[in-house]
Scaffold this active site. Structure first.
Site, PDB file in Angstrom:
ATOM      1  N   LYS A   1     -13.635  -0.566  16.246  1.00  0.00           N
ATOM      2  CA  LYS A   1     -12.288  -1.142  16.368  1.00  0.00           C
ATOM      3  C   LYS A   1     -11.740  -1.025  17.780  1.00  0.00           C
ATOM      4  O   LYS A   1     -11.023  -1.897  18.256  1.00  0.00           O
ATOM      5  CB  LYS A   1     -11.348  -0.419  15.393  1.00  0.00           C
ATOM      6  CG  LYS A   1     -10.986  -1.273  14.204  1.00  0.00           C
ATOM      7  CD  LYS A   1     -10.236  -0.502  13.171  1.00  0.00           C
ATOM      8  CE  LYS A   1     -11.014  -0.520  11.872  1.00  0.00           C
ATOM      9  NZ  LYS A   1     -10.392   0.275  10.828  1.00  0.00           N
TER      10      LYS A   1
ATOM     11  N   ASN B   1       0.861  -1.195   0.000  1.00  0.00           N
ATOM     12  CA  ASN B   1       0.000   0.000   0.000  1.00  0.00           C
ATOM     13  C   ASN B   1       0.890   1.235   0.000  1.00  0.00           C
ATOM     14  O   ASN B   1       2.119   1.125   0.021  1.00  0.00           O
ATOM     15  CB  ASN B   1      -0.942  -0.022   1.205  1.00  0.00           C
ATOM     16  CG  ASN B   1      -0.176  -0.159   2.500  1.00  0.00           C
ATOM     17  OD1 ASN B   1       0.601   0.721   2.853  1.00  0.00           O
ATOM     18  ND2 ASN B   1      -0.360  -1.281   3.188  1.00  0.00           N
TER      19      ASN B   1
ATOM     20  N   LYS C   1     -10.610  -4.501  19.278  1.00  0.00           N
ATOM     21  CA  LYS C   1      -9.170  -4.722  19.473  1.00  0.00           C
ATOM     22  C   LYS C   1      -8.713  -4.318  20.874  1.00  0.00           C
ATOM     23  O   LYS C   1      -7.510  -4.294  21.142  1.00  0.00           O
ATOM     24  CB  LYS C   1      -8.377  -3.957  18.400  1.00  0.00           C
ATOM     25  CG  LYS C   1      -8.745  -4.380  16.977  1.00  0.00           C
ATOM     26  CD  LYS C   1      -7.734  -3.936  15.941  1.00  0.00           C
ATOM     27  CE  LYS C   1      -8.242  -4.288  14.542  1.00  0.00           C
ATOM     28  NZ  LYS C   1      -7.191  -4.409  13.549  1.00  0.00           N
TER      29      LYS C   1
ATOM     30  N   ASP D   1      -3.853  -6.479   4.621  1.00  0.00           N
ATOM     31  CA  ASP D   1      -4.884  -7.364   5.174  1.00  0.00           C
ATOM     32  C   ASP D   1      -4.918  -8.714   4.462  1.00  0.00           C
ATOM     33  O   ASP D   1      -5.440  -9.687   4.998  1.00  0.00           O
ATOM     34  CB  ASP D   1      -6.253  -6.685   5.060  1.00  0.00           C
ATOM     35  CG  ASP D   1      -6.348  -5.515   6.007  1.00  0.00           C
ATOM     36  OD1 ASP D   1      -5.859  -5.645   7.145  1.00  0.00           O
ATOM     37  OD2 ASP D   1      -6.888  -4.456   5.605  1.00  0.00           O
TER      38      ASP D   1
ATOM     39  N   PHE E   1      -4.585   2.650  14.769  1.00  0.00           N
ATOM     40  CA  PHE E   1      -4.945   3.634  13.743  1.00  0.00           C
ATOM     41  C   PHE E   1      -6.094   3.074  12.907  1.00  0.00           C
ATOM     42  O   PHE E   1      -6.176   1.854  12.707  1.00  0.00           O
ATOM     43  CB  PHE E   1      -3.737   3.924  12.842  1.00  0.00           C
ATOM     44  CG  PHE E   1      -2.816   4.950  13.439  1.00  0.00           C
ATOM     45  CD1 PHE E   1      -2.050   4.633  14.553  1.00  0.00           C
ATOM     46  CD2 PHE E   1      -2.744   6.227  12.918  1.00  0.00           C
ATOM     47  CE1 PHE E   1      -1.223   5.576  15.137  1.00  0.00           C
ATOM     48  CE2 PHE E   1      -1.931   7.185  13.488  1.00  0.00           C
ATOM     49  CZ  PHE E   1      -1.158   6.858  14.605  1.00  0.00           C
TER      50      PHE E   1
ATOM     51  N   LYS F   1       9.889 -16.586 -10.704  1.00  0.00           N
ATOM     52  CA  LYS F   1       9.034 -15.541 -11.267  1.00  0.00           C
ATOM     53  C   LYS F   1       7.894 -16.181 -12.071  1.00  0.00           C
ATOM     54  O   LYS F   1       8.152 -17.052 -12.922  1.00  0.00           O
ATOM     55  CB  LYS F   1       9.876 -14.635 -12.167  1.00  0.00           C
ATOM     56  CG  LYS F   1       9.109 -13.430 -12.633  1.00  0.00           C
ATOM     57  CD  LYS F   1       9.947 -12.523 -13.519  1.00  0.00           C
ATOM     58  CE  LYS F   1       9.033 -11.483 -14.149  1.00  0.00           C
ATOM     59  NZ  LYS F   1       9.536 -10.972 -15.395  1.00  0.00           N
TER      60      LYS F   1
END
Ligand code: C5P
Length: 431
Positions: A358, A231, A362, A300, A344, A310
């Protein structure tokens, strides 16, 4: 709504009897340079002396054109200093003695000129000489200037250089400027400056002896030796958090995915590639951790199978099978005990509702929620726009600010949690 209450109370508390002497042991030197915002420092001085701080002002010759030494002397009850070579019998080494004696030096306002002088080692008058003696650790810089000046690349380069050296900044805000234009460059509000000075004077060692485990950056989930899923995380937020914790006396382990950032001075760096490696590294360090801050943008999903060679390009489309990666923070929810957990949340919709969920799922103490779609927020920028939510449901929405200043603000809120276990901090921050 604990944070909202905390914020409102902070404002009120400045005038409460309880708070009157809270800075009575503290000595603060305020350096005033020649910008129109210098008139606002009078109110900063007023509030800090109300809190009991002993304040002395040193002003540049240009500043004296805006506000006279007499005004500062009346507010502080101490001589306001300008001359490098005094004729009034004061010792000629005061440019060394005074900054050594004080607990902190606040430069407010700091003009582009003064910032340029500090960044380039110029000490050609009393204030710049004192700044050189005080050094980065003791100094907080509060810039104020016209928007074009602030965004001038030379000024930005100087600010970055000073931040690198460890100078603490209270960033300028957005608003109407004295030149009747709107933009960034306005001196931070009096409330913000007083609150930061209060924290810096009282809590520079608030995390002494505390072990922080901070994660940062993206993870890379390889599908073959060449290709990976990742990301856009730059790691800037996590690294800024590490610096902020270090500046408050913490021991910091920084577990990082691949970034191009320099290791914060004093941090122990552990480099990982993928989510599984990050989980292993977190779990090894977790038993000796007091405060876990998961700022990493952990992937995720990862390819079910990573090919050793490859993957050959064929004529047909390729379908990737993905599996869930371990939820590192979630998996530690039950082992938390007395630790503080900060997470976060990054969303593009239903941000606050999801962040609240969350916190429960968590078992977090704080969550920092940022909406990727807001201008100035997100991955690769130097700024962020967030709402901090605590486990009791209180929330605090913050304006657009640099990731470094935001990191200090997040650490102030973490300190409030540490404070619930230490009476000194409790009475002063978490009231
Ligand atoms: O579940 P979600 O990814 O939205 O939660 C974000 C928080 O959880 C962040 O603090 C992030 O660092 C952490 N996280 C994690 N393990 C994952 C994904 C996210 O610890 N696999």
């Amino acid at each position: 709504m604990k944070f909202l209450k905390t914020r409102r109370k902070r404002k009120r508390i400045l005038n409460s009897d309880l708070d009157m002497g809270i800075l009575s042991e503290k000595k603060l030197l305020i350096g005033v340079s020649g910008g129109i915002a210098s008139y606002k420092v009078c109110e900063v001085i007023r509030q800090l002396t109300d809190l009991g701080a002993s304040v002395q002002v040193v002003l540049t010759k240009h500043a004296a054109n805006f506000v006279t030494a007499l005004t500062f002397e009346t507010l502080t009850n101490q001589p306001a200093l300008t001359e490098m070579f005094p004729e009034d019998g004061m010792v000629a080494t005061r440019h060394i003695d005074v900054p050594r004696m004080v607990d902190r030096l606040l430069i407010c306002p700091a003009t582009a000129n003064l910032i340029g002088k500090i960044a380039n080692g110029i000490a050609d008058d009393l204030l710049s000489s004192m700044i050189m003696v005080a050094g980065a650790e003791k100094t907080t810089v509060c810039p104020a200037m016209n928007t074009d000046m602030w965004f001038n690349p030379i000024v930005q380069k100087n600010v970055d250089a000073l931040r690198e050296l460890g100078y603490s900044f209270i960033d300028p805000g957005f608003g109407e400027l004295a030149c009747r234009t709107e933009g960034i460059g306005k001196l931070a509000s009096v409330e913000r400056i007083v609150s930061r000075m209060r924290i810096e004077l009282l809590y520079s060692n608030v995390f002494k002896g505390k072990n922080f485990l901070i994660t940062a950056g993206p993870t890379r989930e390889f599908l073959d030796p060449v290709r990976y899923l990742t990301n856009a995380s730059s790691g800037k937020m996590g690294y800024a958090l590490a610096e902020a914790a270090l500046s408050r006396g913490a021991n910091v382990k920084l577990i990082t995915g691949p970034t191009v950032l320099d290791t914060p001075e004093g941090a122990t760096l552990i480099e990982v590639n993928n989510a599984v490696e990050m989980e292993e590294a977190v779990k090894i360090s977790y038993p000796s951790t007091d405060i876990l801050v998961m700022a990493a943008a952990v992937a995720d999903y990862a390819p079910i199978r990573a090919s050793r060679s490859k993957i050959k390009k064929g004529k047909d489309d390729l379908t990737l099978g993905l599996r869930r990666t371990p939820d590192i923070l979630g998996s530690l929810a039950k082992s938390k005990e007395e630790r503080i957990h900060v997470g976060f949340a990054m969303e593009t919709e239903n941000l606050i509702a999801n962040a609240r969920k969350k916190i429960q799922e968590k078992n977090l103490d704080l969550i920092v929620a940022n909406n990727l779609l807001v201008e100035g927020a997100g991955f690769e920028t130097d700024t962020n726009v967030v709402t901090i939510i605590d486990r009791e449901g209180g929330e605090m929405s913050l304006p657009n600010m640099s990731k470094r200043e935001l990191a200090l603000t997040i650490m102030d809120e973490v300190a409030a949690f540490v404070g619930t276990r230490s009476s000194q901090i409790k009475s002063a921050i978490h009231v």
